[in-house]
Every structure is written in structure tokens, then in C-alpha cells.
Write an enzyme that holds these catalytic residues in place. Structure first.
Site, PDB file in Angstrom:
ATOM      1  N   THR A   1       0.801  -1.231   0.000  1.00  0.00           N
ATOM      2  CA  THR A   1       0.000   0.000   0.000  1.00  0.00           C
ATOM      3  C   THR A   1       0.833   1.281   0.000  1.00  0.00           C
ATOM      4  O   THR A   1       0.291   2.359  -0.209  1.00  0.00           O
ATOM      5  CB  THR A   1      -0.918   0.032   1.247  1.00  0.00           C
TER       6      THR A   1
ATOM      7  N   ARG B   1      21.146  -4.797   3.894  1.00  0.00           N
ATOM      8  CA  ARG B   1      22.054  -4.371   2.821  1.00  0.00           C
ATOM      9  C   ARG B   1      23.518  -4.385   3.224  1.00  0.00           C
ATOM     10  O   ARG B   1      24.397  -4.632   2.406  1.00  0.00           O
ATOM     11  CB  ARG B   1      21.700  -2.946   2.399  1.00  0.00           C
TER      12      ARG B   1
ATOM     13  N   CYS C   1      17.876   4.491  -2.728  1.00  0.00           N
ATOM     14  CA  CYS C   1      17.504   5.080  -4.016  1.00  0.00           C
ATOM     15  C   CYS C   1      18.513   6.118  -4.526  1.00  0.00           C
ATOM     16  O   CYS C   1      18.643   6.330  -5.730  1.00  0.00           O
ATOM     17  CB  CYS C   1      16.100   5.663  -3.950  1.00  0.00           C
TER      18      CYS C   1
ATOM     19  N   SER D   1       9.107  11.632  -2.667  1.00  0.00           N
ATOM     20  CA  SER D   1       8.571  10.264  -2.631  1.00  0.00           C
ATOM     21  C   SER D   1       9.569   9.298  -2.004  1.00  0.00           C
ATOM     22  O   SER D   1       9.191   8.218  -1.561  1.00  0.00           O
ATOM     23  CB  SER D   1       8.179   9.792  -4.031  1.00  0.00           C
ATOM     24  N   GLY D   2      10.827   9.693  -1.930  1.00  0.00           N
ATOM     25  CA  GLY D   2      11.832   8.869  -1.259  1.00  0.00           C
ATOM     26  C   GLY D   2      11.576   8.727   0.226  1.00  0.00           C
ATOM     27  O   GLY D   2      12.100   7.822   0.869  1.00  0.00           O
TER      28      GLY D   2
ATOM     29  N   GLU E   1      21.145   8.361   5.683  1.00  0.00           N
ATOM     30  CA  GLU E   1      21.363   8.257   4.235  1.00  0.00           C
ATOM     31  C   GLU E   1      22.829   8.445   3.840  1.00  0.00           C
ATOM     32  O   GLU E   1      23.329   7.768   2.946  1.00  0.00           O
ATOM     33  CB  GLU E   1      20.482   9.311   3.537  1.00  0.00           C
TER      34      GLU E   1
ATOM     35  N   HIS F   1      15.772  11.439  -7.958  1.00  0.00           N
ATOM     36  CA  HIS F   1      16.888  11.895  -7.117  1.00  0.00           C
ATOM     37  C   HIS F   1      18.037  12.352  -8.019  1.00  0.00           C
ATOM     38  O   HIS F   1      18.477  11.616  -8.897  1.00  0.00           O
ATOM     39  CB  HIS F   1      17.404  10.752  -6.246  1.00  0.00           C
TER      40      HIS F   1
ATOM     41  N   ASN G   1      13.661   7.480  -8.347  1.00  0.00           N
ATOM     42  CA  ASN G   1      13.881   6.785  -7.071  1.00  0.00           C
ATOM     43  C   ASN G   1      12.907   5.657  -6.792  1.00  0.00           C
ATOM     44  O   ASN G   1      13.300   4.645  -6.195  1.00  0.00           O
ATOM     45  CB  ASN G   1      13.860   7.783  -5.906  1.00  0.00           C
ATOM     46  N   THR G   2      11.646   5.762  -7.214  1.00  0.00           N
ATOM     47  CA  THR G   2      10.740   4.635  -6.914  1.00  0.00           C
ATOM     48  C   THR G   2      10.698   3.615  -8.053  1.00  0.00           C
ATOM     49  O   THR G   2      10.164   2.534  -7.884  1.00  0.00           O
ATOM     50  CB  THR G   2       9.294   5.088  -6.565  1.00  0.00           C
TER      51      THR G   2
HETATM   52  P1  NAP Z   1       5.717   4.090   2.867  1.00  0.00           P
HETATM   53  O1  NAP Z   1       5.131   4.828   1.713  1.00  0.00           O
HETATM   54  O2  NAP Z   1       5.758   4.753   4.186  1.00  0.00           O
HETATM   55  O3  NAP Z   1       4.927   2.701   3.001  1.00  0.00           O
HETATM   56  C1  NAP Z   1       5.093   1.859   4.104  1.00  0.00           C
HETATM   57  C2  NAP Z   1       4.412   0.529   3.813  1.00  0.00           C
HETATM   58  O4  NAP Z   1       4.798  -0.422   4.819  1.00  0.00           O
HETATM   59  C3  NAP Z   1       2.890   0.555   3.847  1.00  0.00           C
HETATM   60  O5  NAP Z   1       2.447  -0.349   2.854  1.00  0.00           O
HETATM   61  C4  NAP Z   1       2.554   0.011   5.234  1.00  0.00           C
HETATM   62  O6  NAP Z   1       1.280  -0.619   5.265  1.00  0.00           O
HETATM   63  C5  NAP Z   1       3.636  -1.044   5.356  1.00  0.00           C
HETATM   64  N1  NAP Z   1       3.976  -1.441   6.737  1.00  0.00           N
HETATM   65  C6  NAP Z   1       4.338  -0.655   7.768  1.00  0.00           C
HETATM   66  N2  NAP Z   1       4.636  -1.408   8.857  1.00  0.00           N
HETATM   67  C7  NAP Z   1       4.451  -2.700   8.490  1.00  0.00           C
HETATM   68  C8  NAP Z   1       4.560  -3.944   9.172  1.00  0.00           C
HETATM   69  N3  NAP Z   1       4.953  -4.019  10.451  1.00  0.00           N
HETATM   70  N4  NAP Z   1       4.268  -5.078   8.501  1.00  0.00           N
HETATM   71  C9  NAP Z   1       3.869  -5.027   7.201  1.00  0.00           C
HETATM   72  N5  NAP Z   1       3.745  -3.875   6.490  1.00  0.00           N
HETATM   73  C10 NAP Z   1       4.032  -2.724   7.140  1.00  0.00           C
HETATM   74  O7  NAP Z   1       7.235   3.650   2.569  1.00  0.00           O
HETATM   75  P2  NAP Z   1       7.959   3.465   1.133  1.00  0.00           P
HETATM   76  O8  NAP Z   1       8.524   4.738   0.647  1.00  0.00           O
HETATM   77  O9  NAP Z   1       7.074   2.675   0.257  1.00  0.00           O
HETATM   78  O10 NAP Z   1       9.244   2.599   1.545  1.00  0.00           O
HETATM   79  C11 NAP Z   1       9.181   1.200   1.714  1.00  0.00           C
HETATM   80  C12 NAP Z   1      10.591   0.637   1.860  1.00  0.00           C
HETATM   81  O11 NAP Z   1      11.319   0.875   0.660  1.00  0.00           O
HETATM   82  C13 NAP Z   1      11.402   1.275   2.995  1.00  0.00           C
HETATM   83  O12 NAP Z   1      12.248   0.306   3.576  1.00  0.00           O
HETATM   84  C14 NAP Z   1      12.223   2.335   2.250  1.00  0.00           C
HETATM   85  O13 NAP Z   1      13.401   2.687   2.929  1.00  0.00           O
HETATM   86  C15 NAP Z   1      12.522   1.590   0.952  1.00  0.00           C
HETATM   87  N6  NAP Z   1      12.829   2.414  -0.208  1.00  0.00           N
HETATM   88  C16 NAP Z   1      12.038   3.451  -0.552  1.00  0.00           C
HETATM   89  C17 NAP Z   1      12.337   4.189  -1.703  1.00  0.00           C
HETATM   90  C18 NAP Z   1      11.507   5.355  -2.142  1.00  0.00           C
HETATM   91  O14 NAP Z   1      11.931   6.070  -3.092  1.00  0.00           O
HETATM   92  N7  NAP Z   1      10.350   5.608  -1.529  1.00  0.00           N
HETATM   93  C19 NAP Z   1      13.421   3.829  -2.493  1.00  0.00           C
HETATM   94  C20 NAP Z   1      14.215   2.746  -2.126  1.00  0.00           C
HETATM   95  C21 NAP Z   1      13.900   2.054  -0.991  1.00  0.00           C
HETATM   96  P3  NAP Z   1      -0.068   0.107   5.797  1.00  0.00           P
HETATM   97  O15 NAP Z   1      -0.702   0.776   4.621  1.00  0.00           O
HETATM   98  O16 NAP Z   1      -0.878  -1.042   6.308  1.00  0.00           O
HETATM   99  O17 NAP Z   1       0.321   1.083   6.872  1.00  0.00           O
END
Ligand code: NAP
Length: 351
Positions: free
Chosen positions: A13, A111, A150, A180-181, A203, A243, A328-329
Site C-alpha cells: 500500500t 544491505r 535510491c 517520494s523517497g 542516508e 533523485h 527513485n521509486t
Molecule cells: P511508505 O510509503 O511509508 O509505506 C510503508 C508501507 O509499509 C505501507 O504499505 C505500510 O502498510 C507497510 N507497513 C508498515 N509497517 C508494516 C509492518 N509491520 N508489517 C507489514 N507492512 C508494514 O514507505 P515506502 O517509501 O514505500 O518505503 C518502503 C521501503 O522501501 C522502505 O524500507 C524504504 O526505505 C525503501 N525504499 C524506498 C524508496 C523510495 O523512493 N520511496 C526507495 C528505495 C527504498 P499500511 O498501509 O498497512 O500502513
């Protein structure tokens, strides 16, 4: 299409989870059969629980899917894509690997572990050699394979082209990272509009380590990082996606900007990774205009998988400097994980 491999998206989500859903729509190898998230949304229909933030509509097939708990007991898939927050990934990802799933993770939790690869098929497909070692050290029948953070994504692709052509001694990198990061809803708008935030917790350490590990080698039971040094400053800016990093480099064998541009343009993915569905085409684009790349104009180059370089010029301190941009995403997260999984299919780790 009928023999597609069933896959799960963990944390489907969020900002990265939604990218997985969007990018896996009609994927030739993979079919999403399970989606999970936190206890907050488990049991709800995806269409009700997910606040869709991407351009284009949520695919119809996912709207009626029920969100499952994030545990191996609820998910039986040979491949899981993880968009979990790092603190949740610490326990959950090994549970899946122990239960036999290949986990393609975006989280930072593993990582830095010497037996876990940060895989970039256009840079280091051989780092999957660590998988049998990881399995024997940890007693897993599955495995954890990660993406980089990212910011390191485009930076590392550009460094790889220079590393192969001229060798690298020192890298100085200053990032301008998109909102969005930070996930969704991320940073409050009142904090970032009309502003730059010169801190993204954790970071700088990641950007100083991960590119070196990605350009490293499997030696014995671990991945030994490449031998050059990186100094990083990381900043959050009011850009939605993409980014950008300003980079100065000291090379082992000095090169003119023209020679560096030639090396960027000539760089190709190793043959095994070149023709996979998510392979960037081309790996690197060099923009000639003096004011490019720009996030808004260039982040979707090569469907968001291509690294875009520009402003390649002499640097009075280090010798050479340039600007690099990547989505980044997409390249830095979900698209990169999908490309990793495609490589793992080709190498026979996923069947
Ligand atoms: P986000 O938008 O805050 O989304 C968090 C997600 O994690 C939601 O789906 C949430 O579900 C779920 N969640 C939270 N706690 C959980 C748990 N205990 N068990 C299962 N699901 C859980 O974060 P995001 O940006 O997508 O980032 C996700 C990961 O990717 C992170 O580790 C981040 O560091 C990494 N990342 C992000 C990017 C980027 O550009 N955004 C790039 C590289 C890596 P609910 O909807 O139920 O709350």
C-alpha cells in the site's frame, strides 16, 4: 503468460508497494497473487485501503484483492517483493527466506550484511554468487537479495562506467532527493515547501558504503567492497520523484570530459542482464544541453530505468564533475527489484 510465477508484494500500500503493483501489471514472468501490509489494513480490500498516489489508475485486478498478514504462513510464493520499512524487515524478511522464498527487498535492514548482495543487473550480476554462501551460513532454503538505497542507484551506475574505464580513487557526492523517497505521506508540506532540508537520517552512511559494495566482489564467504572512498551530503528538496546527485570524482587514470562522456555512452549491461524485460534501454543517457538532467523532464527516460547524466566538465579539486539523475521509486526501488528478480529467473534461482 499462463505459466507466470506467483509473487507476493509485501507492504503493497505504500509509495514503493504501489510502484510494484503498477510495474507488475501484465509482467511477462510474474503474476501478483498475494498482497500484504500492516495490521492497520490487513483484511481490507486493496481498493479501499490504499490511497493511490501514482499517475494512471490503480489496476482493476488488484482492487478486489484482500490484504493479507505479512507472514510466510499467509503467503506461499517462491518470490516475494518487499517494500517493508527497515524495522519491520529485520524479522519478517528472514522468516520468508527461512520458509524458502526468494526475497527481493527494498529495505536497508540487510544491505550492509557481508553475505547479502546489493544487486544491480546492469552493474554486478555476478554478486548473486553470494546466494549459496548465504544459504549455507544462515540455513535458509530461500534468500534475501536487496536493492541499494535510491540515491546510490544512478550514482553507482555512473560510477561503474568510470570505474571500468579509468579506475576510481575519490568520490564527492551531494544529493537533491525527491519527496517520494520519504514514503507516503512523508514530510509535512509545511516543512518542505520553500525549503531544503539538509538531513536525511542514515542516508549519508548508506551512500558512502553501498556503491562501493555494489562495485565489490565475492571473496570467500563475503562481498568485499571496491577500494575507493566516497564523501556524501544528502538533502531533501521539493521535487516529487527523481533523485539528482552532483558528483566530483578523482580517477585512477585521468580523463577529459569528452573521454568520460564516451565511457558513459559506451557502457552496456553485462550480456546476461541486457535483454531482460526491465533492462534499462540504454543503461546511461548523456544529455548535451547545459541545463540537463532535470527531474521533471528526465526522470522517465527509458521508462524510469535509465540513468541520466549531464554537465560533464572539469573539476578544479578532483578532476572531473557531472550531474546524475535516476527515478527513485522505479530504478531506485520497485523497478530495480523486478529487474533483479528477472535476472534470478535467468540464473535459475527462481523457477
Ligand atoms: P511508505 O510509503 O511509508 O509505506 C510503508 C508501507 O509499509 C505501507 O504499505 C505500510 O502498510 C507497510 N507497513 C508498515 N509497517 C508494516 C509492518 N509491520 N508489517 C507489514 N507492512 C508494514 O514507505 P515506502 O517509501 O514505500 O518505503 C518502503 C521501503 O522501501 C522502505 O524500507 C524504504 O526505505 C525503501 N525504499 C524506498 C524508496 C523510495 O523512493 N520511496 C526507495 C528505495 C527504498 P499500511 O498501509 O498497512 O500502513
Amino acid at each position: 503468460m499462463s505459466n507466470r510465477i506467483p509473487v507476493a508484494v509485501l507492504a503493497a500500500t505504500g509509495s514503493v508497494g504501489q510502484r510494484f503493483i503498477q510495474l507488475l501489471d501484465c509482467h511477462p514472468y510474474f503474476k501478483v497473487t498475494v498482497i500484504t501490509a500492516s495490521d492497520r489494513t490487513v483484511g481490507q480490500k486493496y481498493g479501499d485501503a490504499c490511497h493511490w498516489i501514482l499517475p494512471g489508475d490503480m489496476p482493476d485486478w488488484v482492487k478486489e484483492m484482500t490484504i493479507q498478514p505479512t507472514s510466510p504462513e499467509a503467503v506461499h510464493c517462491p518470490l516475494v517483493f518487499s517494500a517493508l520499512p527497515a524495522d519491520a524487515a529485520v524479522e519478517i524478511e528472514p522468516a520468508f527466506a527461512r520458509a524458502g522464498s526468494i526475497v527481493c527487498s527494498n529495505a536497508s535492514a540487510y544491505r550492509a550484511a557481508p553475505d547479502v548482495s546489493i544487486l544491480f543487473p546492469e552493474v554486478n550480476p555476478d554478486l548473486t554468487d553470494i546466494i549459496p554462501i548465504q544459504r549455507s551460513l544462515r540455513g535458509w532454503s530461500g534468500a534475501i537479495i536487496t536493492n541499494s538505497n535510491c540515491t546510490s542507484a544512478g550514482l553507482t551506475v555512473s560510477l561503474k562506467a568510470l570505474y571500468d574505464a579509468f579506475g576510481l580513487k575519490k568520490v564527492f557526492a551531494v544529493s537533491m532527493q525527491a519527496l517520494s523517497g520519504a514514503g507516503y505521506p512523508g514530510i509535512p508540506s509545511i516543512d518542505i515547501i520553500d525549503n531544503v532540508i539538509p538531513l536525511i537520517k542514515g542516508e549519508e552512511d548508506k551512500v558512502e558504503h553501498e556503491p562501493r559494495k555494489m562495485l565489490g566482489k565475492v571473496v570467500g564467504n563475503e562481498i568485499i567492497p571496491a577500494d575507493f572512498v566516497i564523501s556524501a551530503h544528502t538533502n531533501r528538496v521539493a521535487v516529487v520523484d527523481g533523485h539528482m546527485v552532483c558528483v566530483s570524482v578523482e580517477l585512477e587514470h585521468s580523463a577529459t570530459p569528452e573521454q568520460a562522456v564516451e565511457a558513459f555512452r559506451a557502457y552496456q549491461a553485462p550480456e546476461i542482464s541486457r535483454d531482460l524485460p526491465f533492462a534499462p534501454q540504454p543503461v546511461i543517457v548523456v544529455r548535451d544541453e547545459p541545463d540537463r538532467p532535470q527531474p521533471r523532464l528526465d526522470r522517465m527516460t527509458g521508462k524510469g530505468m535509465t540513468t541520466v547524466v549531464g554537465r560533464v566538465r572539469p573539476d578544479p579539486l578532483f578532476g572531473l564533475k557531472y550531474v546524475v539523475l535516476s527515478h527513485n521509486t522505479i530504478r531506485g526501488a520497485a523497478g530495480g527489484s523486478i529487474y533483479n528478480a528477472e535476472l534470478l529467473v535467468k540464473q535459475g534461482y527462481i523457477k
